[in-house]
Structures are given as C-alpha cells and as structure tokens.
Design an enzyme around this catalytic site. Structure first.
Site, PDB file in Angstrom:
ATOM      1  N   HIS A 115      39.965 -26.010 -90.766  1.00 28.33           N
ATOM      2  CA  HIS A 115      39.006 -26.587 -89.808  1.00 28.33           C
ATOM      3  C   HIS A 115      39.827 -27.204 -88.674  1.00 28.33           C
ATOM      4  O   HIS A 115      40.972 -27.631 -88.890  1.00 28.33           O
ATOM      5  CB  HIS A 115      38.218 -27.670 -90.556  1.00 28.33           C
ATOM      6  CG  HIS A 115      37.112 -28.303 -89.780  1.00 28.33           C
ATOM      7  ND1 HIS A 115      37.318 -29.298 -88.857  1.00 28.33           N
ATOM      8  CD2 HIS A 115      35.762 -28.102 -89.821  1.00 28.33           C
ATOM      9  CE1 HIS A 115      36.155 -29.682 -88.363  1.00 28.33           C
ATOM     10  NE2 HIS A 115      35.195 -28.977 -88.933  1.00 28.33           N
ATOM     11  N   ASP A 192      42.887 -31.242 -97.495  1.00 22.17           N
ATOM     12  CA  ASP A 192      41.617 -31.554 -96.834  1.00 22.17           C
ATOM     13  C   ASP A 192      40.490 -31.132 -97.781  1.00 22.17           C
ATOM     14  O   ASP A 192      40.193 -29.945 -97.920  1.00 22.17           O
ATOM     15  CB  ASP A 192      41.565 -30.785 -95.507  1.00 22.17           C
ATOM     16  CG  ASP A 192      40.200 -30.847 -94.854  1.00 22.17           C
ATOM     17  OD1 ASP A 192      39.314 -31.545 -95.375  1.00 22.17           O
ATOM     18  OD2 ASP A 192      40.016 -30.180 -93.810  1.00 22.17           O
ATOM     19  N   LYS A 218      29.129 -35.131 -96.258  1.00 28.52           N
ATOM     20  CA  LYS A 218      28.985 -33.803 -96.878  1.00 28.52           C
ATOM     21  C   LYS A 218      28.747 -33.949 -98.381  1.00 28.52           C
ATOM     22  O   LYS A 218      28.763 -32.975 -99.128  1.00 28.52           O
ATOM     23  CB  LYS A 218      30.243 -32.977 -96.622  1.00 28.52           C
ATOM     24  CG  LYS A 218      30.464 -32.635 -95.138  1.00 28.52           C
ATOM     25  CD  LYS A 218      31.647 -31.740 -94.977  1.00 28.52           C
ATOM     26  CE  LYS A 218      32.220 -31.746 -93.581  1.00 28.52           C
ATOM     27  NZ  LYS A 218      31.428 -31.016 -92.606  1.00 28.52           N
ATOM     28  N   CYS A 356      34.064 -24.757 -85.980  1.00 24.96           N
ATOM     29  CA  CYS A 356      35.290 -25.562 -85.834  1.00 24.96           C
ATOM     30  C   CYS A 356      36.457 -24.881 -86.536  1.00 24.96           C
ATOM     31  O   CYS A 356      37.293 -25.543 -87.164  1.00 24.96           O
ATOM     32  CB  CYS A 356      35.108 -26.975 -86.363  1.00 24.96           C
ATOM     33  SG  CYS A 356      33.912 -27.915 -85.444  1.00 24.96           S
TER      34      CYS A 356
HETATM   35  N1  PLP Z   1      37.693 -30.233 -92.894  1.00 25.49           N
HETATM   36  C1  PLP Z   1      36.765 -29.332 -93.230  1.00 25.49           C
HETATM   37  C2  PLP Z   1      37.138 -28.201 -94.132  1.00 25.49           C
HETATM   38  C3  PLP Z   1      35.468 -29.451 -92.736  1.00 25.49           C
HETATM   39  O1  PLP Z   1      34.548 -28.549 -93.067  1.00 25.49           O
HETATM   40  C4  PLP Z   1      35.152 -30.539 -91.887  1.00 25.49           C
HETATM   41  C5  PLP Z   1      33.806 -30.677 -91.313  1.00 25.49           C
HETATM   42  O2  PLP Z   1      33.085 -29.727 -91.188  1.00 25.49           O
HETATM   43  C6  PLP Z   1      36.160 -31.457 -91.587  1.00 25.49           C
HETATM   44  C7  PLP Z   1      37.419 -31.273 -92.107  1.00 25.49           C
HETATM   45  C8  PLP Z   1      35.907 -32.630 -90.706  1.00 25.49           C
HETATM   46  O3  PLP Z   1      35.067 -33.524 -91.342  1.00 25.49           O
HETATM   47  P1  PLP Z   1      34.423 -34.734 -90.546  1.00 25.49           P
HETATM   48  O4  PLP Z   1      33.720 -34.139 -89.354  1.00 25.49           O
HETATM   49  O5  PLP Z   1      33.497 -35.347 -91.510  1.00 25.49           O
HETATM   50  O6  PLP Z   1      35.530 -35.633 -90.143  1.00 25.49           O
END
Ligand code: PLP
Length: 399
Positions: A115, A192, A218, A356
């Site tokens: 991401h 992550d 989430k 993203c």
């Molecule tokens: N990492 C992954 C795999 C994600 O899917 C997301 C959000 O979609 C994030 C990081 C970022 O999360 P946040 O927007 O809650 O900081």
C-alpha cells in the site's frame, strides 16, 4: 446468513445495503459505539494528568485499552504505542528509527504489493539519504517471490518493510518466514498488518517482528486510531516522533528528558475514546472468535469466487492459494468507476480505483480495478446482489 450482521447498526439505516468495502474501512459494531459514547458521557476527562476522580477513570480505561489491544495481538502492552493508524505508525518507524542509521548506498526492501502507506515513507527516506529502495516482485497469481526476497539481502540491506496481506490481491504473505529471513541477516523488519488484523490470527509474540502495525477502522473500530508494536530493544533507543506534552519527564529551557515506553511516542492528548473503542472492537472479535471469523469469510470467498466466474468478460487479479476475502477485477471495456457507480444504484458498495497501490495496479496494465472485500457483516445475499448488478453492467456495456 451471518449471525453477527445484527451487531452492525448501519443495516438499520440501509437494510438493503451490500457493503463490500471492508478493506477500505469496515462498518462499526454497536458495542464499539456504545463504549465510545459511554466514555464521552460517563467516564471522560483528559488522561495522565488529572488528580480528580474522572481523570483517574479515563486514564484507567485508556491504559486498560492498551492491555486489551496487546491481548488481541498477543503482545506486551508496554510495547504498544497508540497512533492514528498504520500510516502514522510506518512514518514513525521511518522517522524515529530507520532515519537514524540509514546511509547513502544502503538498501530498504519493500514489495510490489505494498500500500502507498508502506511505500511513500520509505521512498522519501531513501531519496533523502541517497539509499536504494529494493522491490520484491510477485507472480501472476499474486504470490510474493520468496526466492527473490531471500536473495535480496546483502550487507547494504538495512531495513525491511512488508505487508502481511495485500489490500488488492488478498494474498496472505508468510509473515513468520519473512521475519525469520530478515532476522537471520540481522535486519529489522516492519510488518504492515492493516489488512490482516481483522481477518486472520495475528500472534505478535510468535511472529516476533521488530515492528507491527494495524488500524482500528479496518477492525470494526473507530477511525483515527491504530497501534504500533515495537520490539523492546528498539523502544528504548528510538527518538521521539512528535514532541510536546504527555511525552516528557521534565522540561526546562536548557534541558528536556523524555518518558520511556509507549508514551514517549504519544505526544499531546491521545484519541482517548478512540483507543477505548479500538479495545472494544478487539474484545468483540475475541468474543466472536477468530476461527469463526476465518471460516465465515473463507466460505463467502469461495462462494464469491464461484459466482464471479458467471459474469462474462471479467479478469480477476489475485489467485494466491492463501488469501482473505478480497477479489479485485477488471471488466473488459468498462472503467471501474462506471462499474462502481452502477453498482451503487443497486446499493452495492465496492471500491474502484488504484487502491493506494499504484505500482501494483500499473504492473497489471490496468488503470484501475474494482475491488470486492468481505467481512464478518457480509452474507451470501450481499454477493448475489453484487453479482446481479455486475451482470447488469455487462449487459449495459454490451448493448
Ligand atoms: N496498509 C495497508 C495494506 C492498507 O490496506 C492500508 C489502508 O488501506 C494502510 C496500510 C493504511 O492504513 P490507514 O489509512 O488506516 O493508515
């Protein structure tokens, strides 16, 4: 029928909604909202500073939330930092940890399926330090190339940051193996876990990463809060990320000393009610049980994968054998934004775009993808409604 659907108040307002976008953000369960309301109405004051009764209660609840989050992830609460979410956690590690030692010519390993939250902070840091971002590819099914990962290590490798589960492909990466490999080279690794935390068991003590992060929103919890787990040996040496109140031991105009432990990284008033709501979401999922969550979502995923085959002209991306309930696809000749708009008319909520994860989506030669993602709240009827609507899209664009 998910016996837990009734726990989601959004369906009282939208009884016909097929919410298939939990990977972006999940709907909330009533007990989380109740816990947060209770905090604000009955148990609220600022934390870590008041001497009076309510402040004591709020501080107790806030610190109890840290313990509950630690319990959910089987991690020591003294190593759990409350942050805004996974994005902030990764920025914190890049800034307060890796920045301190990364030098020109060094290498940071990430993967194709990250991401942006786990790309941009490393890109920026590498750019600033004239270091190199090393990208591990994945195959056509969306499986990470573990041989390439093993071979990517060399004396210049100084940091690894990999996703536990891809938000586009749904692939569950072998986190334990990824961590063991990094450890064998004495390279710190961040995992992550944003897409993992609500869908598979995450046992941080067993995985033993240097850093692990996830976001509450989430996980059926509130927005604006998440956590960063930090290995004890790093926690002590890391410099503060943001600075101000709540993170200092003493301040004078000549000298400042900082608190030890998580609070060193929690400058300012934290998201008190959010952290308590996050803990309630963790409790809720522990009550439901991860084995139920997994079997429910895997059954739905199988049904979805079967049903999606009945729609003409779809190409599905992400066929890893080990994956969660995420299905991304392209429909020949139809832009994903058009698909999502038409589905919306039928009360089907899906995500369309680059998710993203532009480097991944571009590598599939797609401008964008449509993504269906599943959660505890979903049932087969949601999938039927979505498939029916997708067939309608096909018809409109074939006419
Ligand atoms: N990492 C992954 C795999 C994600 O899917 C997301 C959000 O979609 C994030 C990081 C970022 O999360 P946040 O927007 O809650 O900081």
């Amino acid at each position: 029928m998910s016996k837990y659907r009734k726990d989601f108040p959004c369906y009282e307002h939208y009884p016909n909604l097929a919410y298939l976008d939990s990977a972006a953000s999940s709907q909330k369960v009533a007990c989380v909202l109740e816990a947060m309301t209770k905090t604000y109405t009955e148990r609220y004051a600022n934390v870590h500073r008041g001497i009076y009764h309510l402040s004591d209660i709020a501080t107790g609840d806030f610190e109890a939330a840290r313990v509950t989050v630690g319990k959910y992830f089987n991690a020591n609460p003294d190593q759990i930092i409350f942050v805004r979410g996974a994005t902030e956690a990764i920025n914190l590690v890049a800034t307060s940890f890796t920045q301190e030692f990364l030098q020109e010519g060094d290498e940071v390993i990430i993967s194709r399926m990250e991401h942006h939250a786990n790309i941009v902070p490393w890109y920026r840091l590498c750019h600033e330090k004239k270091a190199k971002l090393v990208v591990i590819e994945c195959d056509a099914k969306g499986v990470l190339d573990m041989d390439a990962y093993r071979n990517a290590f060399n004396p210049k490798t100084k940091m690894v940051a990999l996703t536990h589960i891809s938000n586009v492909l749904g692939t569950i990466n072998p986190a334990k193996e990824m961590i063991a490999i990094a450890k064998s080279h004495q390279v710190p690794i961040l995992i992550d876990g944003a897409q993992a935390a609500a869908h598979i068991p995450v046992d941080i003590s067993d995985l033993d990463p240097d850093f692990y992060t996830a976001s509450a929103h989430k996980m059926y919890g509130p927005t604006g809060v998440g956590f960063l787990y930090v290995k004890k040996e790093h926690l002590k040496g890391m410099s503060p990320y943001q600075s101000g109140g709540n993170m200092i031991a003493s301040v004078s105009f000549d000298d400042i000393t900082y608190l030890e432990g998580p609070m060193r990284f929690e400058a300012g008033t934290p998201h008190i009610a959010g952290s308590i709501g996050f803990a309630r979401a963790c409790e809720y999922m522990m009550d439901v049980g991860m084995s139920y969550i997994q079997s429910h979502e895997q059954a739905l995923l199988m049904y979805l994968q079967e049903q999606i085959e009945t729609v003409d002209g779809l190409e599905v991306f992400g066929q890893a054998p080990n994956k969660i309930g995420i299905v991304s696809f392209a429909m020949k000749g139809v832009h994903p934004h058009d698909i999502a708009s038409i589905l919306d008319e039928d009360e089907v909520a899906v995500r369309a775009g680059h998710h993203c994860a532009m480097p991944l989506v571009k590598s599939m030669n797609q401008p964008a993808l449509t993504r269906i993602s599943l959660g505890l709240n979903n049932n087969e009827r949601d999938i039927d409604q979505c498939i029916k609507s997708l067939k309608k899209v096909r018809e409109i664009f074939s006419a």
